[in-house]
Scaffold this motif. Structure first.
Motif, PDB file in Angstrom:
ATOM      1  N   GLY A  13       0.792  -1.282   0.090  1.00 50.14           N
ATOM      2  CA  GLY A  13      -0.049  -0.011   0.187  1.00 50.14           C
ATOM      3  C   GLY A  13       0.802   1.346  -0.117  1.00 50.14           C
ATOM      4  N   TRP A  14       2.116   1.331  -0.587  1.00 45.89           N
ATOM      5  CA  TRP A  14       3.070   2.443  -0.299  1.00 45.89           C
ATOM      6  C   TRP A  14       2.361   3.470  -1.252  1.00 45.89           C
ATOM      7  CZ3 TRP A  14       7.497   4.701  -3.074  1.00 45.89           C
ATOM      8  CH2 TRP A  14       8.186   5.227  -2.360  1.00 45.89           C
ATOM      9  N   ALA A  15       2.202   4.643  -0.737  1.00 46.96           N
ATOM     10  CA  ALA A  15       1.542   5.769  -1.430  1.00 46.96           C
ATOM     11  C   ALA A  15       2.182   6.232  -2.625  1.00 46.96           C
ATOM     12  CB  ALA A  15       1.177   6.978  -0.299  1.00 46.96           C
ATOM     13  N   PRO A  16       3.384   6.556  -2.756  1.00 50.96           N
ATOM     14  CA  PRO A  16       3.798   7.079  -4.081  1.00 50.96           C
ATOM     15  C   PRO A  16       3.690   6.075  -5.109  1.00 50.96           C
ATOM     16  CG  PRO A  16       5.467   7.534  -2.075  1.00 50.96           C
ATOM     17  CD  PRO A  16       4.262   6.519  -1.466  1.00 50.96           C
ATOM     18  N   LEU A  17       3.954   4.878  -4.801  1.00 49.76           N
ATOM     19  CA  LEU A  17       3.611   3.874  -6.042  1.00 49.76           C
ATOM     20  C   LEU A  17       2.052   4.021  -6.466  1.00 49.76           C
ATOM     21  CD1 LEU A  17       5.710   0.575  -5.605  1.00 49.76           C
ATOM     22  CD2 LEU A  17       5.842   2.674  -7.122  1.00 49.76           C
ATOM     23  N   GLN A  18       1.338   3.926  -5.434  1.00 50.96           N
ATOM     24  CA  GLN A  18       0.075   4.213  -5.873  1.00 50.96           C
ATOM     25  C   GLN A  18      -0.527   5.411  -6.753  1.00 50.96           C
ATOM     26  OE1 GLN A  18      -2.221   3.689  -1.977  1.00 50.96           O
ATOM     27  NE2 GLN A  18      -2.613   1.572  -2.271  1.00 50.96           N
ATOM     28  N   LYS A  19       0.191   6.542  -6.427  1.00 53.33           N
ATOM     29  CA  LYS A  19       0.192   7.676  -6.937  1.00 53.33           C
ATOM     30  C   LYS A  19       0.615   7.608  -8.506  1.00 53.33           C
ATOM     31  CE  LYS A  19       1.182  12.627  -6.594  1.00 53.33           C
ATOM     32  NZ  LYS A  19       1.857  13.711  -5.787  1.00 53.33           N
ATOM     33  N   LEU A  20       1.601   6.790  -8.505  1.00 50.87           N
ATOM     34  CA  LEU A  20       2.431   6.751  -9.908  1.00 50.87           C
ATOM     35  C   LEU A  20       1.425   5.841 -10.718  1.00 50.87           C
ATOM     36  CD1 LEU A  20       5.381   7.223 -10.885  1.00 50.87           C
ATOM     37  CD2 LEU A  20       5.927   5.094 -10.388  1.00 50.87           C
ATOM     38  N   PHE A  21       0.767   4.902 -10.141  1.00 50.80           N
ATOM     39  CA  PHE A  21       0.308   3.788 -11.060  1.00 50.80           C
ATOM     40  C   PHE A  21      -1.274   4.032 -10.897  1.00 50.80           C
ATOM     41  CE2 PHE A  21       4.035   0.947 -10.117  1.00 50.80           C
ATOM     42  CZ  PHE A  21       4.704   1.385 -11.345  1.00 50.80           C
ATOM     43  N   GLY A  22      -1.835   4.652 -10.059  1.00 43.85           N
ATOM     44  CA  GLY A  22      -3.501   4.705  -9.827  1.00 43.85           C
ATOM     45  C   GLY A  22      -3.775   3.439  -9.091  1.00 43.85           C
ATOM     46  N   ALA A  23      -5.072   2.957  -9.730  1.00 47.69           N
ATOM     47  CA  ALA A  23      -5.649   1.733  -9.003  1.00 47.69           C
ATOM     48  C   ALA A  23      -5.160   0.582  -9.713  1.00 47.69           C
ATOM     49  CB  ALA A  23      -7.210   1.761  -9.305  1.00 47.69           C
ATOM     50  N   ASP A  24      -4.277   0.529 -10.616  1.00 50.06           N
ATOM     51  CA  ASP A  24      -3.688  -0.639 -11.235  1.00 50.06           C
ATOM     52  C   ASP A  24      -2.379  -1.076 -10.599  1.00 50.06           C
ATOM     53  OD1 ASP A  24      -5.519  -0.574 -13.496  1.00 50.06           O
ATOM     54  OD2 ASP A  24      -4.135   0.908 -14.431  1.00 50.06           O
ATOM     55  N   SER A  25      -2.211  -2.522 -10.555  1.00 47.93           N
ATOM     56  CA  SER A  25      -1.110  -3.005  -9.933  1.00 47.93           C
ATOM     57  C   SER A  25       0.042  -2.822 -11.127  1.00 47.93           C
ATOM     58  CB  SER A  25      -1.251  -4.461  -9.860  1.00 47.93           C
ATOM     59  OG  SER A  25      -0.237  -5.101  -9.474  1.00 47.93           O
ATOM     60  N   GLY A  26       0.893  -2.198 -10.854  1.00 47.58           N
ATOM     61  CA  GLY A  26       2.146  -1.729 -11.644  1.00 47.58           C
ATOM     62  C   GLY A  26       3.183  -2.594 -11.686  1.00 47.58           C
TER      63      GLY A  26
ATOM     64  N   GLN B 166      13.628  10.952  -6.851  1.00 42.90           N
ATOM     65  CA  GLN B 166      12.465  11.311  -7.330  1.00 42.90           C
ATOM     66  C   GLN B 166      12.115  10.649  -8.825  1.00 42.90           C
ATOM     67  OE1 GLN B 166      11.552  15.797  -7.095  1.00 42.90           O
ATOM     68  NE2 GLN B 166      13.604  15.791  -6.115  1.00 42.90           N
ATOM     69  N   CYS B 167      10.706  10.435  -8.981  1.00 42.99           N
ATOM     70  CA  CYS B 167      10.436   9.578 -10.195  1.00 42.99           C
ATOM     71  C   CYS B 167       9.068  10.051 -10.712  1.00 42.99           C
ATOM     72  CB  CYS B 167      10.169   8.067  -9.744  1.00 42.99           C
ATOM     73  SG  CYS B 167       9.814   6.995 -11.054  1.00 42.99           S
ATOM     74  N   ARG B 168       9.282  10.088 -12.047  1.00 41.62           N
ATOM     75  CA  ARG B 168       8.136  10.390 -12.881  1.00 41.62           C
ATOM     76  C   ARG B 168       7.764   9.511 -13.879  1.00 41.62           C
ATOM     77  NH1 ARG B 168       7.523  15.705 -16.582  1.00 41.62           N
ATOM     78  NH2 ARG B 168       8.981  14.363 -17.932  1.00 41.62           N
ATOM     79  N   LEU B 169       6.459   8.988 -14.121  1.00 39.31           N
ATOM     80  CA  LEU B 169       6.063   8.156 -15.012  1.00 39.31           C
ATOM     81  C   LEU B 169       5.417   8.709 -16.050  1.00 39.31           C
ATOM     82  CD1 LEU B 169       6.210   4.870 -15.714  1.00 39.31           C
ATOM     83  CD2 LEU B 169       3.717   4.805 -14.815  1.00 39.31           C
ATOM     84  N   ARG B 170       5.799   8.606 -17.482  1.00 32.26           N
ATOM     85  CA  ARG B 170       5.076   9.217 -18.544  1.00 32.26           C
ATOM     86  C   ARG B 170       5.118   8.299 -19.858  1.00 32.26           C
ATOM     87  NH1 ARG B 170       9.204  10.846 -22.144  1.00 32.26           N
ATOM     88  NH2 ARG B 170      11.299  11.060 -21.433  1.00 32.26           N
ATOM     89  N   ALA B 171       4.228   8.549 -20.851  1.00 27.31           N
ATOM     90  CA  ALA B 171       3.992   7.987 -22.100  1.00 27.31           C
ATOM     91  C   ALA B 171       5.141   8.373 -22.861  1.00 27.31           C
ATOM     92  CB  ALA B 171       2.489   8.216 -22.485  1.00 27.31           C
ATOM     93  N   VAL B 172       5.576   7.342 -23.779  1.00 29.29           N
ATOM     94  CA  VAL B 172       6.728   7.708 -24.792  1.00 29.29           C
ATOM     95  C   VAL B 172       5.940   8.337 -26.037  1.00 29.29           C
ATOM     96  CG1 VAL B 172       8.453   6.590 -26.436  1.00 29.29           C
ATOM     97  CG2 VAL B 172       8.210   5.739 -23.921  1.00 29.29           C
ATOM     98  N   ASP B 173       4.873   7.698 -26.192  1.00 29.65           N
ATOM     99  CA  ASP B 173       3.954   8.164 -27.523  1.00 29.65           C
ATOM    100  C   ASP B 173       2.417   8.231 -26.914  1.00 29.65           C
ATOM    101  OD1 ASP B 173       2.708   8.909 -29.638  1.00 29.65           O
ATOM    102  OD2 ASP B 173       3.567   7.433 -30.773  1.00 29.65           O
ATOM    103  N   GLN B 174       1.946   9.603 -26.732  1.00 24.77           N
ATOM    104  CA  GLN B 174       0.686   9.640 -26.175  1.00 24.77           C
ATOM    105  C   GLN B 174      -0.430   8.681 -27.107  1.00 24.77           C
ATOM    106  OE1 GLN B 174      -0.349  10.727 -23.491  1.00 24.77           O
ATOM    107  NE2 GLN B 174       1.030  11.984 -22.649  1.00 24.77           N
ATOM    108  N   SER B 175      -0.140   8.584 -28.444  1.00 27.91           N
ATOM    109  CA  SER B 175      -0.897   7.940 -29.078  1.00 27.91           C
ATOM    110  C   SER B 175      -0.893   6.328 -29.325  1.00 27.91           C
ATOM    111  CB  SER B 175      -0.880   8.459 -30.645  1.00 27.91           C
ATOM    112  OG  SER B 175       0.334   8.413 -31.204  1.00 27.91           O
TER     113      SER B 175
ATOM    114  N   PHE C  10      13.961  10.185 -13.564  1.00 26.41           N
ATOM    115  CA  PHE C  10      14.454  10.133 -12.345  1.00 26.41           C
ATOM    116  C   PHE C  10      15.168  11.346 -12.146  1.00 26.41           C
ATOM    117  CE2 PHE C  10      14.337   5.732 -13.193  1.00 26.41           C
ATOM    118  CZ  PHE C  10      13.405   4.991 -12.252  1.00 26.41           C
ATOM    119  N   ALA C  11      15.173  11.881 -10.750  1.00 24.82           N
ATOM    120  CA  ALA C  11      15.940  13.062 -10.360  1.00 24.82           C
ATOM    121  C   ALA C  11      16.534  12.779  -9.225  1.00 24.82           C
ATOM    122  CB  ALA C  11      15.028  14.364 -10.035  1.00 24.82           C
ATOM    123  N   GLY C  12      17.962  12.798  -9.106  1.00 24.22           N
ATOM    124  CA  GLY C  12      18.907  12.737  -7.793  1.00 24.22           C
ATOM    125  C   GLY C  12      18.634  13.658  -6.912  1.00 24.22           C
ATOM    126  N   PRO C  13      19.095  13.245  -5.675  1.00 23.36           N
ATOM    127  CA  PRO C  13      20.351  12.316  -5.581  1.00 23.36           C
ATOM    128  C   PRO C  13      20.060  10.781  -5.256  1.00 23.36           C
ATOM    129  CG  PRO C  13      19.937  13.569  -3.362  1.00 23.36           C
ATOM    130  CD  PRO C  13      18.967  14.024  -4.256  1.00 23.36           C
TER     131      PRO C  13
END
Length: 207
Positions: free
Chosen positions: A107-120, A165-174, A189-192
């Motif tokens: 139930g780690w909150a940052p991963l829930q925020k990253l993936f939403g309701a899905d299992s990532g 720090q981590c951000r998830l994004r689409a390579v190609d939105q389409s 990813f952003a360090g350190p």
């Protein structure tokens, strides 16, 4: 629990050394050999977690013992040390062996925020001791200074600590995208911190 490795980085085997009464979790079909007296508790047929079979539990006898674990695919084995402080996000398919002192945090909150309701494609772990990872090819690392940025494709990612720090994004939105497999996605990813990667694509290696 202590870990010794051999035949790395291409065909790694991890020897887990257990003190008297210690236990370790791992998939039963990765156990290559053990010292005499190690017992295995096999999960019930219905046991599963996040779509994969639950691991067996291997217990050491009074005198302690050792177990050799070999990944199902060729590649490196890497003991990731937890110091009781911050945790790590780890590729869901990379766990080879886990001591009882390292906790899985579903139930780690940052991963829930990253993936939403899905299992990532990532899981969070915390605690102390060595979590043994299995990689496709050799393990490599990016040592990021404060504010330094790097982009990694999910199929090559092994693990990263909470300090990054981590951000998830689409390579190609389409294009097609899946948080379950990482298809069509990229991680910024952003360090350190240190980002661990594997030198071969996990999905292509299994194919």
């Amino acid at each position: 629990m202590r870990v010794q490795t051999r035949h790395t980085p291409n065909f790694g085997v991890a020897r887990v050394l257990l003190s008297p009464g210690e236990a370790v979790q791992a998939a039963g079909d990765t156990m290559l050999a053990s010292s005499f007296g190690i017992t295995e508790t096999v999960p019930s047929r219905g046991g599963s977690r996040a779509g994969k079979a639950a691991p067996s539990v291997f217990n050491a006898p009074e005198g302690g013992g050792w177990i050799d674990f070999a990944p199902l695919a060729a590649g490196d084995v890497y003991p990731l040390e937890f110091n009781g402080g911050g945790g790590w996000c780890v590729s869901r398919d990379a766990i080879l062996a886990r001591p009882s002192t390292v906790r899985h945090d579903p139930g780690w909150a940052p991963l829930q925020k990253l993936f939403g309701a899905d299992s990532g494609f990532l899981e969070h772990y915390s605690g102390s001791g060595p979590l043994v990872l299995a990689a496709q090819g050799p393990v490599d690392a990016f040592e990021l200074t404060a504010g330094e940025l790097v982009t990694v494709r999910p199929d090559f990612l092994l693990a990263y600590p909470d300090t990054v720090q981590c951000r998830l994004r689409a390579v190609d939105q389409s294009g097609p995208q899946s948080v379950r497999t990482g298809e069509g996605l990229a991680l910024d990813f952003a360090g350190p911190g240190r980002v661990l990667v594997q030198a071969r694509n996990r999905r292509l290696s299994h194919g």
